[in-house]
Scaffold this motif. Structure first.
Motif, PDB file in Angstrom:
ATOM      1  N   ARG A 103      88.252  32.888  10.543  1.00 16.52           N
ATOM      2  CA  ARG A 103      88.787  33.153  11.881  1.00 16.52           C
ATOM      3  C   ARG A 103      87.728  33.577  12.873  1.00 16.52           C
ATOM      4  NH1 ARG A 103      93.557  37.454  12.311  1.00 16.52           N
ATOM      5  NH2 ARG A 103      92.404  37.755  14.218  1.00 16.52           N
ATOM      6  N   GLU A 104      87.903  33.119  14.110  1.00 17.15           N
ATOM      7  CA  GLU A 104      87.095  33.649  15.210  1.00 17.15           C
ATOM      8  C   GLU A 104      87.356  35.152  15.322  1.00 17.15           C
ATOM      9  OE1 GLU A 104      86.566  32.216  19.718  1.00 17.15           O
ATOM     10  OE2 GLU A 104      88.521  33.102  19.290  1.00 17.15           O
ATOM     11  N   THR A 105      86.309  35.926  15.581  1.00 12.37           N
ATOM     12  CA  THR A 105      86.477  37.370  15.731  1.00 12.37           C
ATOM     13  C   THR A 105      87.033  37.690  17.122  1.00 12.37           C
ATOM     14  OG1 THR A 105      84.193  37.598  16.469  1.00 12.37           O
ATOM     15  CG2 THR A 105      84.613  37.924  14.115  1.00 12.37           C
ATOM     16  N   ASN A 114      91.360  42.251  13.883  1.00 12.88           N
ATOM     17  CA  ASN A 114      91.391  42.943  12.607  1.00 12.88           C
ATOM     18  C   ASN A 114      89.941  43.214  12.232  1.00 12.88           C
ATOM     19  OD1 ASN A 114      91.316  43.306   9.693  1.00 12.88           O
ATOM     20  ND2 ASN A 114      93.451  42.671   9.701  1.00 12.88           N
ATOM     21  N   ASN A 115      89.655  44.415  11.823  1.00 15.60           N
ATOM     22  CA  ASN A 115      88.273  44.775  11.480  1.00 15.60           C
ATOM     23  C   ASN A 115      87.726  43.975  10.308  1.00 15.60           C
ATOM     24  OD1 ASN A 115      88.158  46.631  13.540  1.00 15.60           O
ATOM     25  ND2 ASN A 115      88.766  48.349  12.253  1.00 15.60           N
ATOM     26  N   ASP A 116      88.612  43.427   9.471  1.00 13.68           N
ATOM     27  CA  ASP A 116      88.171  42.645   8.318  1.00 13.68           C
ATOM     28  C   ASP A 116      87.916  41.186   8.659  1.00 13.68           C
ATOM     29  OD1 ASP A 116      88.208  44.820   6.568  1.00 13.68           O
ATOM     30  OD2 ASP A 116      90.362  44.589   6.250  1.00 13.68           O
ATOM     31  N   VAL A 117      88.204  40.769   9.888  1.00 16.70           N
ATOM     32  CA  VAL A 117      87.888  39.410  10.331  1.00 16.70           C
ATOM     33  C   VAL A 117      86.423  39.390  10.725  1.00 16.70           C
ATOM     34  CG1 VAL A 117      88.293  37.682  12.121  1.00 16.70           C
ATOM     35  CG2 VAL A 117      90.231  38.906  11.118  1.00 16.70           C
ATOM     36  N   ASN A 118      85.643  38.477  10.104  1.00 17.18           N
ATOM     37  CA  ASN A 118      84.213  38.483  10.417  1.00 17.18           C
ATOM     38  C   ASN A 118      83.635  37.100  10.692  1.00 17.18           C
ATOM     39  OD1 ASN A 118      83.839  37.299   7.863  1.00 17.18           O
ATOM     40  ND2 ASN A 118      83.422  39.270   6.893  1.00 17.18           N
ATOM     41  N   ASN A 119      84.400  36.033  10.482  1.00 17.95           N
ATOM     42  CA  ASN A 119      83.913  34.672  10.732  1.00 17.95           C
ATOM     43  C   ASN A 119      82.508  34.473  10.148  1.00 17.95           C
ATOM     44  OD1 ASN A 119      84.123  32.021  11.747  1.00 17.95           O
ATOM     45  ND2 ASN A 119      83.124  32.578  13.655  1.00 17.95           N
ATOM     46  N   THR A 124      84.989  29.470  12.721  1.00 12.32           N
ATOM     47  CA  THR A 124      85.561  29.814  14.029  1.00 12.32           C
ATOM     48  C   THR A 124      86.957  29.224  14.243  1.00 12.32           C
ATOM     49  OG1 THR A 124      83.276  29.804  14.835  1.00 12.32           O
ATOM     50  CG2 THR A 124      84.996  30.061  16.485  1.00 12.32           C
ATOM     51  N   ALA A 125      87.838  29.481  13.288  1.00 19.31           N
ATOM     52  CA  ALA A 125      89.223  29.012  13.398  1.00 19.31           C
ATOM     53  C   ALA A 125      89.916  29.677  14.584  1.00 19.31           C
ATOM     54  CB  ALA A 125      89.992  29.310  12.114  1.00 19.31           C
TER      55      ALA A 125
END
Length: 189
Positions: A103-105, A114-119, A124-125
């Protein structure tokens, strides 16, 4: 298209935005929901029929366009199979965490951060939503993203993958019949 290497796979790092098949034939652009619902051949649209959304999130293609023999992806690329998406998910640690690595941050194209999203993959979804087989647009942009595979789930549906939260899950079935509209990411042959 930008590309990214994840494990042994080379993916496009953005959603497909083509309006033509590989052979140059135009893919029908269908805005009318009733017409969309009755399609049994390839078609595409943009979320809420907005060209501005298409520039950011790419096209929403029905499954008939995905499996068309003329080829949806550029030469040297193809729509990934269920097993290729599964390989990606497993390489990134499984269903419950892979989405956060794709996921795109931030919250520019997602309704929540979300803090756990880091791409960390550079994939870069974006949460480009989807169009139902009934021709309606569902959810709002930013909620989740759905991507077709080239694999048939059953006689009426194609298989797809969804990123929502930190998850990357396989889906399909109701509302994702072959005339539903989802994003496409291409993978290198």
């Amino acid at each position: 298209y930008k590309t990214v290497i994840i494990g042994n796979q080379v993916w496009m790092a953005e959603n497909l935005k083509t309006t033509k098949y590989r052979d140059g034939t135009a893919i029908p652009y269908v805005t009318d929901g009733t017409v969309w619902a009755g399609m049994t051949t390839g078609a595409y649209c943009y979320f809420m029929n907005s060209t501005a959304n298409g520039l950011i999130y790419g096209g929403l293609y029905n499954f008939y366009a995905v499996i068309d023999n003329r080829g949806l992806c550029p030469m040297g690329w193809h729509v990934p199979s269920d097993s290729e998406w599964s390989t990606l998910r497993d390489y990134l640690g499984g269903e419950n965490v892979a989405g956060g690595k794709l996921r795109e941050t931030g919250s520019l194209h997602w309704t929540y951060s979300n803090n756990d999203v880091n791409n960390c993959t550079g994939f870069t979804a974006l949460a480009g939503s989807w169009r139902g087989n009934d021709g309606s647009f569902y959810y709002n942009l930013g909620h989740a993203g759905w991507w077709w595979t080239s694999s048939i789930l059953n006689s009426s549906s194609g298989a797809l993958y969804c990123i929502s939260g930190l998850s990357l899950v396989k889906g399909g079935g109701a509302y994702f019949y072959k005339n539903g509209g989802c994003s496409v990411r291409c993978i290198k042959d």
